[in-house]
Motif scaffolding. Sequence first.
Motif, mmCIF file in Angstrom:
data_model
loop_
_atom_site.group_PDB
_atom_site.id
_atom_site.type_symbol
_atom_site.label_atom_id
_atom_site.label_comp_id
_atom_site.label_asym_id
_atom_site.label_seq_id
_atom_site.Cartn_x
_atom_site.Cartn_y
_atom_site.Cartn_z
ATOM 1 N N PRO A 1 -1.729 11.359 -1.119
ATOM 2 C CA PRO A 1 -2.205 10.099 -0.732
ATOM 3 C C PRO A 1 -3.655 9.653 -0.295
ATOM 4 N N ARG A 2 -4.061 8.439 -0.216
ATOM 5 C CA ARG A 2 -5.327 8.165 -0.025
ATOM 6 C C ARG A 2 -5.226 6.746 0.807
ATOM 7 N N PRO A 3 -6.174 6.340 1.642
ATOM 8 C CA PRO A 3 -6.520 5.131 2.074
ATOM 9 C C PRO A 3 -6.198 4.123 1.093
ATOM 10 N N VAL A 4 -5.382 2.942 1.056
ATOM 11 C CA VAL A 4 -5.409 2.135 0.003
ATOM 12 C C VAL A 4 -6.186 0.954 0.140
ATOM 13 N N ARG A 5 -6.920 0.527 -1.038
ATOM 14 C CA ARG A 5 -7.894 -0.296 -0.646
ATOM 15 C C ARG A 5 -7.518 -1.679 -1.175
ATOM 16 N N ALA A 6 -7.527 -2.823 -0.159
ATOM 17 C CA ALA A 6 -7.286 -4.231 -0.477
ATOM 18 C C ALA A 6 -8.289 -4.911 -0.410
ATOM 19 N N GLY A 7 -8.113 -5.952 -1.120
ATOM 20 C CA GLY A 7 -9.420 -6.948 -1.013
ATOM 21 C C GLY A 7 -9.145 -8.349 -1.216
ATOM 22 N N ILE A 8 -9.918 -9.220 -0.865
ATOM 23 C CA ILE A 8 -9.469 -10.730 -0.703
ATOM 24 C C ILE A 8 -10.604 -11.604 -1.858
ATOM 25 N N VAL A 9 -9.785 -12.348 -2.794
ATOM 26 C CA VAL A 9 -10.415 -12.887 -3.989
ATOM 27 C C VAL A 9 -9.938 -14.522 -3.883
ATOM 28 N N GLY A 10 -10.908 -15.318 -4.372
ATOM 29 C CA GLY A 10 -10.324 -16.551 -4.335
ATOM 30 C C GLY A 10 -11.524 -17.360 -4.686
ATOM 31 N N TYR A 11 -11.192 -18.747 -4.992
ATOM 32 C CA TYR A 11 -12.411 -19.887 -5.425
ATOM 33 C C TYR A 11 -13.297 -19.991 -4.281
ATOM 34 N N PRO A 12 -14.416 -20.563 -4.524
ATOM 35 C CA PRO A 12 -15.339 -20.635 -3.303
ATOM 36 C C PRO A 12 -14.746 -21.688 -2.046
ATOM 37 N N ASN A 13 -15.069 -21.346 -1.050
ATOM 38 C CA ASN A 13 -14.518 -22.305 0.106
ATOM 39 C C ASN A 13 -12.997 -22.604 0.295
ATOM 40 N N VAL A 14 -12.284 -21.752 -0.212
ATOM 41 C CA VAL A 14 -11.077 -21.856 0.015
ATOM 42 C C VAL A 14 -10.404 -21.221 1.330
ATOM 43 N N GLY A 15 -11.424 -20.606 2.190
ATOM 44 C CA GLY A 15 -10.783 -19.542 3.582
ATOM 45 C C GLY A 15 -11.070 -18.268 3.510
ATOM 46 N N LYS A 16 -11.570 -17.655 2.352
ATOM 47 C CA LYS A 16 -11.513 -16.272 2.333
ATOM 48 C C LYS A 16 -12.311 -15.688 3.436
ATOM 49 N N SER A 17 -13.474 -16.026 3.774
ATOM 50 C CA SER A 17 -13.981 -15.383 4.976
ATOM 51 C C SER A 17 -13.238 -15.575 6.238
ATOM 52 N N ALA B 1 0.969 -1.179 -0.055
ATOM 53 C CA ALA B 1 -0.091 -0.151 0.073
ATOM 54 C C ALA B 1 1.082 1.352 -0.084
ATOM 55 N N ASP B 2 2.038 1.225 0.671
ATOM 56 C CA ASP B 2 2.803 2.427 0.616
ATOM 57 C C ASP B 2 3.338 2.568 -0.712
ATOM 58 N N GLY B 3 3.499 1.442 -1.345
ATOM 59 C CA GLY B 3 4.277 1.613 -2.671
ATOM 60 C C GLY B 3 2.960 2.530 -3.540
ATOM 61 N N VAL B 4 1.675 2.239 -3.315
ATOM 62 C CA VAL B 4 0.824 2.847 -4.085
ATOM 63 C C VAL B 4 0.781 4.209 -3.886
ATOM 64 N N ASN B 5 0.746 4.642 -2.346
ATOM 65 C CA ASN B 5 0.889 6.225 -2.489
ATOM 66 C C ASN B 5 2.251 6.680 -2.648
ATOM 67 N N ILE B 6 3.266 6.285 -2.975
ATOM 68 C CA ILE B 6 4.589 6.807 -3.275
ATOM 69 C C ILE B 6 4.455 7.225 -4.908
ATOM 70 N N LYS B 7 3.598 6.131 -5.620
ATOM 71 C CA LYS B 7 3.422 6.467 -7.168
ATOM 72 C C LYS B 7 2.623 7.735 -7.229
ATOM 73 N N ARG B 8 1.430 7.495 -6.273
ATOM 74 C CA ARG B 8 0.764 8.673 -6.426
ATOM 75 C C ARG B 8 1.205 10.233 -6.151
ATOM 76 N N LYS B 9 2.123 9.988 -5.301
ATOM 77 C CA LYS B 9 2.789 11.493 -4.868
ATOM 78 C C LYS B 9 3.632 11.602 -6.082
ATOM 79 N N SER B 10 4.427 10.732 -6.693
ATOM 80 C CA SER B 10 5.314 11.002 -7.947
ATOM 81 C C SER B 10 4.418 11.589 -9.209
ATOM 82 N N LYS B 11 3.135 11.410 -9.021
ATOM 83 C CA LYS B 11 2.307 11.986 -10.175
ATOM 84 C C LYS B 11 1.585 12.974 -9.486
ATOM 85 N N GLY B 12 1.957 13.697 -8.592
ATOM 86 C CA GLY B 12 1.335 15.042 -7.909
ATOM 87 C C GLY B 12 0.114 14.689 -7.395
ATOM 88 N N LEU B 13 -0.476 13.638 -7.102
ATOM 89 C CA LEU B 13 -1.532 13.066 -6.313
ATOM 90 C C LEU B 13 -1.564 13.076 -4.785
#
Length: 308
Positions: free
Chosen positions: A147-163, A133-145
């Motif tokens: 920083p903002r909270p970075v959004r993470a999400g979990i993905v995967g096949y059914p029943n693999v233990g995501k929840s 996430a820090d990397g994402v904001n460093i990139k934003r800063k270099s573009k003059g944007l």
Amino acid sequence: MENSKLDIDPGEFDWAELEADICHWTKGYVPFSGILVTFGKTEKELKDQLKLMDVVIEVRDARIPLATSHPQMDLWLGNRKRIIVLNREDMISASDRNAWASYYARQGTKVIFANGQLGMGSLKLTRLAKALADGVNIKRKSKGLLPRPVRAGIVGYPNVGKSSLINRLLKRRMCPAAPRPGVTRELKWVRFGKDLELLDSPGIIPMRINDQSAAIKLAICDDIGERSYDFSEVAAILVQILARLPAVGNKALYNRYKIEADGRAGRNFVEKLALKLFNGDTHQAAFRILSDFRKGRFGWSALERPSN
Ligand SMILES: Nc1nc2c(ncn2[C@@H]2O[C@H](COP(=O)(O)OP(=O)(O)OP(=O)(O)O)[C@@H](O)[C@H]2O)c(=O)[nH]1
């Protein structure tokens, strides 16, 4: 045997050859059409969810990291950062784990082994997500944007233990973790550390429609709904796989059921067990073999290893 972390070194065992055999055994075998169509519908939903994420945490079943990955995932990810979580680390051996760890290290892919039930790996996962996430904001800063909270999400096949993993990461029970595939559905954003937000509803990766070998492994590992496949067919293939696995083999099958397995005649094995214990009921015999595998009665073992 039940709690076996005793690794019989697979040595020169040819995993690619086993994979080729599984493909051969399952060729033309279509036991899953109903469930494949149902899962296929979620592709758009997954893509919409991915659009919201900067960091994608992709959960896979450590016993079958290839069968629980989708060939189009890289394409769907685009520029988003990815962390691969191999969940159910308690269900594989130490040498399976080492093989996968070095495979991903060689590829330069960030991978974390986790146990969603006990929460092992979640601290490391949080740290890695924050670092990315820090990397994402460093990139934003270099573009003059700003920083903002970075959004993470979990993905995967059914029943693999995501929840289970989401619950662990958020240190509370946020969404249901159930032994049945296909339980998680709603969408929520939750604060996750100072600069991170976690999408509380995991994205479900659609199944690979044409890959019967992957589908069989998902069924064996209880990663797709039980009503959607023929137990006897799936257990027959499991017997053939177990007979070949270096950490299991004919001997472990014989020790458990006192029936000889020859590595090719899985169906015959299921029928013999049915006659021996279940008055000829192959469904019950098949269920016994599948649940014995899932409970680690043959020792814990992955069904896949990297081929290079
Ligand atoms: N042994 C073991 N069981 C696990 C682990 N993680 C999750 N489980 C169990 O696996 C089952 C499925 O877990 P969930 O967290 O509901 O899986 P999910 O991917 O969210 O499932 P869906 O909502 O169906 O997509 C539950 O019975 C969990 O307790 C793990 O690391 N080891």
